[in-house]
Enzyme design. Structure first.
Site, PDB file in Angstrom:
ATOM      1  N   PRO A  98       9.534  -4.468  -0.160  1.00  0.00           N
ATOM      2  CA  PRO A  98      10.617  -4.177   0.785  1.00  0.00           C
ATOM      3  C   PRO A  98      10.097  -4.000   2.214  1.00  0.00           C
ATOM      4  O   PRO A  98       8.974  -3.543   2.411  1.00  0.00           O
ATOM      5  CB  PRO A  98      11.198  -2.853   0.260  1.00  0.00           C
ATOM      6  N   ASP A 132      -2.297  -1.584  10.413  1.00  0.00           N
ATOM      7  CA  ASP A 132      -2.520  -1.535   8.957  1.00  0.00           C
ATOM      8  C   ASP A 132      -3.171  -2.798   8.400  1.00  0.00           C
ATOM      9  O   ASP A 132      -3.485  -2.848   7.211  1.00  0.00           O
ATOM     10  CB  ASP A 132      -1.165  -1.428   8.219  1.00  0.00           C
ATOM     11  N   ALA A 151      10.440  -2.553   6.309  1.00  0.00           N
ATOM     12  CA  ALA A 151      10.760  -1.289   7.000  1.00  0.00           C
ATOM     13  C   ALA A 151      10.680  -0.118   6.030  1.00  0.00           C
ATOM     14  O   ALA A 151      11.522   0.770   6.014  1.00  0.00           O
ATOM     15  CB  ALA A 151      12.155  -1.366   7.652  1.00  0.00           C
ATOM     16  N   ALA A 152       9.638  -0.149   5.191  1.00  0.00           N
ATOM     17  CA  ALA A 152       9.568   0.763   4.046  1.00  0.00           C
ATOM     18  C   ALA A 152       8.341   1.657   4.046  1.00  0.00           C
ATOM     19  O   ALA A 152       8.213   2.538   3.196  1.00  0.00           O
ATOM     20  CB  ALA A 152       9.589  -0.065   2.755  1.00  0.00           C
ATOM     21  N   GLY A 153       7.374   1.406   4.955  1.00  0.00           N
ATOM     22  CA  GLY A 153       6.122   2.168   4.905  1.00  0.00           C
ATOM     23  C   GLY A 153       5.177   1.644   3.840  1.00  0.00           C
ATOM     24  O   GLY A 153       4.219   2.313   3.454  1.00  0.00           O
ATOM     25  N   LEU A 154       5.423   0.409   3.359  1.00  0.00           N
ATOM     26  CA  LEU A 154       4.576  -0.198   2.327  1.00  0.00           C
ATOM     27  C   LEU A 154       3.676  -1.287   2.908  1.00  0.00           C
ATOM     28  O   LEU A 154       2.884  -1.892   2.191  1.00  0.00           O
ATOM     29  CB  LEU A 154       5.443  -0.805   1.216  1.00  0.00           C
ATOM     30  N   ALA A 155       3.802  -1.532   4.215  1.00  0.00           N
ATOM     31  CA  ALA A 155       2.961  -2.481   4.963  1.00  0.00           C
ATOM     32  C   ALA A 155       3.030  -3.901   4.422  1.00  0.00           C
ATOM     33  O   ALA A 155       2.039  -4.634   4.450  1.00  0.00           O
ATOM     34  CB  ALA A 155       1.510  -1.995   5.017  1.00  0.00           C
ATOM     35  N   GLY A 156       4.201  -4.308   3.949  1.00  0.00           N
ATOM     36  CA  GLY A 156       4.345  -5.672   3.423  1.00  0.00           C
ATOM     37  C   GLY A 156       4.020  -6.731   4.471  1.00  0.00           C
ATOM     38  O   GLY A 156       3.279  -7.681   4.194  1.00  0.00           O
ATOM     39  N   SER A 198       2.162  -6.422   7.152  1.00  0.00           N
ATOM     40  CA  SER A 198       0.724  -6.365   7.465  1.00  0.00           C
ATOM     41  C   SER A 198      -0.080  -7.047   6.368  1.00  0.00           C
ATOM     42  O   SER A 198      -1.059  -7.745   6.630  1.00  0.00           O
ATOM     43  CB  SER A 198       0.270  -4.899   7.580  1.00  0.00           C
ATOM     44  N   LYS A 248       0.853  -1.209   0.000  1.00  0.00           N
ATOM     45  CA  LYS A 248       0.000   0.000   0.000  1.00  0.00           C
ATOM     46  C   LYS A 248       0.876   1.242   0.000  1.00  0.00           C
ATOM     47  O   LYS A 248       2.050   1.218   0.413  1.00  0.00           O
ATOM     48  CB  LYS A 248      -0.955   0.032   1.202  1.00  0.00           C
TER      49      LYS A 248
HETATM   50  O1  C5P Z   1       0.176  -1.211  14.876  1.00  0.00           O
HETATM   51  P1  C5P Z   1       1.598  -1.435  14.537  1.00  0.00           P
HETATM   52  O2  C5P Z   1       2.158  -2.657  15.230  1.00  0.00           O
HETATM   53  O3  C5P Z   1       1.874  -1.433  13.083  1.00  0.00           O
HETATM   54  O4  C5P Z   1       2.387  -0.207  15.126  1.00  0.00           O
HETATM   55  C1  C5P Z   1       3.782  -0.201  15.328  1.00  0.00           C
HETATM   56  C2  C5P Z   1       4.117   0.923  16.270  1.00  0.00           C
HETATM   57  O5  C5P Z   1       3.857   2.183  15.646  1.00  0.00           O
HETATM   58  C3  C5P Z   1       3.267   0.942  17.535  1.00  0.00           C
HETATM   59  O6  C5P Z   1       3.861   0.159  18.530  1.00  0.00           O
HETATM   60  C4  C5P Z   1       3.255   2.406  17.900  1.00  0.00           C
HETATM   61  O7  C5P Z   1       4.446   2.744  18.570  1.00  0.00           O
HETATM   62  C5  C5P Z   1       3.281   3.115  16.552  1.00  0.00           C
HETATM   63  N1  C5P Z   1       1.940   3.512  16.083  1.00  0.00           N
HETATM   64  C6  C5P Z   1       1.320   4.596  16.667  1.00  0.00           C
HETATM   65  N2  C5P Z   1       0.084   4.995  16.227  1.00  0.00           N
HETATM   66  C7  C5P Z   1      -0.523   4.329  15.232  1.00  0.00           C
HETATM   67  C8  C5P Z   1       0.096   3.221  14.612  1.00  0.00           C
HETATM   68  C9  C5P Z   1       1.330   2.848  15.070  1.00  0.00           C
HETATM   69  O8  C5P Z   1       1.867   5.221  17.578  1.00  0.00           O
HETATM   70  N3  C5P Z   1      -1.719   4.750  14.816  1.00  0.00           N
END
Ligand code: C5P
Length: 300
Positions: A110, A152, A112-117, A119, A17
């Site tokens: 990839p 995500d 750690a990319a912000g692409l939610a792979g 998830s 995404k």
């Molecule tokens: O939900 P997820 O495990 O992807 O989130 C990873 C980390 O990102 C959380 O532990 C939190 O520190 C931060 N996060 C947040 N607010 C969100 C989503 C994620 O602070 N809405």
């Protein structure tokens, strides 16, 4: 998402995404942040091959088929830290179904990319096992489980490839998919921790909301859409990782309709008017820098 049987295995392709809009509205008592974000899936896929096993174990083997950065494959855990493993175990404990499953994960998205792979892999695991094991969970029930795994994950179980996501990201409002969007995506070798980026971010003072961007997209007005793209995690990511500013500068020199970081980074993406323009921009980025560069598009 579609499931296909091959011999005694089941195959599912699951997308990455991009966030076209992301506003952090405030910090909540549970430590998470309240968000409004517009997410869209793109045609960059991981593939999961699920095979039932006689044991009651969940196992996973990951093969990164695209990476030229050695750090990428090391990023993907194969044990309980992998969200797909967690999804299978959660489904087992919540339904009482006593099954064993092996997951071959073919990784193209990839990490750690912000692409939610990760998830997306978890969502695909929930979706596939619900069907393979005939568990009978509704979409709502699957999305509730998904939200336990990560903020995500629920998005990938939505019926629409485009959605406004609120709460910590798990509250999904599907929106009519507007135009097909063409993207160039660049991923530097470095990654960012989502938790660390959120820790450093500042909630926006005057939130704009994603509606104006949705309206521009639905009118097909890409120039206006480009002006409304925003990611309020970007300043925090730029302060933590020098690659972010470097990517912003590189993208600024190319004629994108709009460009920004996806999610909590480190991917940067640009929106183009058509596929040909995206290919030309990607070629220029590939020729002038060390990043992995993809051309991708949203579903029609
Ligand atoms: O939900 P997820 O495990 O992807 O989130 C990873 C980390 O990102 C959380 O532990 C939190 O520190 C931060 N996060 C947040 N607010 C969100 C989503 C994620 O602070 N809405």
């Amino acid at each position: 998402m579609r499931l296909r049987q091959v011999g005694r295995s089941w195959v599912v392709h699951t997308p990455a995404k991009l966030n076209l809009f992301l506003e952090v509205l405030g910090k909540r008592a549970d430590g998470f942040h309240e968000l409004e974000t517009l997410m869209v899936t793109v045609n960059l896929f991981d593939t999961l091959v699920l095979t039932e096993e006689p044991s009651t174990e969940v196992s996973l083997r990951c093969r990164d088929v695209c990476s030229r950065f050695s750090s990428d494959s090391q990023d993907v855990p194969e044990g309980r830290d992998n969200l797909a493993v967690r999804a299978a175990e959660l489904l087992r404990s919540e339904t009482g179904a006593d099954f064993g499953i092996h997951i071959d994960l073919i990784k193209r998205i990839p990490s750690a990319a912000g692409l939610a792979g990760g998830s997306s892999d978890a969502a695909a695991t929930l979706f596939a096992l619900n069907q393979v094991r005939n568990l009978g969970l509704s979409r709502d029930e699957l999305q509730n489980l998904a939200s336990v795994i990560g903020s995500d994950v629920s998005f990938f179980l939505s019926p629409s490839p485009t959605a406004i996501c609120q709460g910590r990201g798990e509250s999904i409002r599907p929106i009519q998919s507007p135009v097909r969007l063409h993207f160039v995506i660049a991923k530097p070798a470095s990654g960012l921790s989502t938790a660390q980026v959120f820790n450093h971010c500042r909630p926006v003072e005057n939130p704009q909301g994603a509606e104006a961007l949705v309206e521009s997209l639905q009118r097909g007005d890409l120039m206006s859409a480009g002006r409304q793209m925003v990611n309020s995690l970007q300043p925090a990511a730029e302060s933590l990782n020098p690659d972010m500013k470097r990517l912003r500068d590189r993208f600024s020199r190319l004629p994108f309709v709009g460009h920004m970081m996806s999610g909590s980074g480190t991917t940067w993406f640009g929106v183009c008017r058509h596929r040909c323009e995206a290919r030309m921009a990607a070629a220029r980025l590939r020729a002038s820098g060390p990043d992995r560069v993809f051309v991708a598009e949203s579903p029609p």
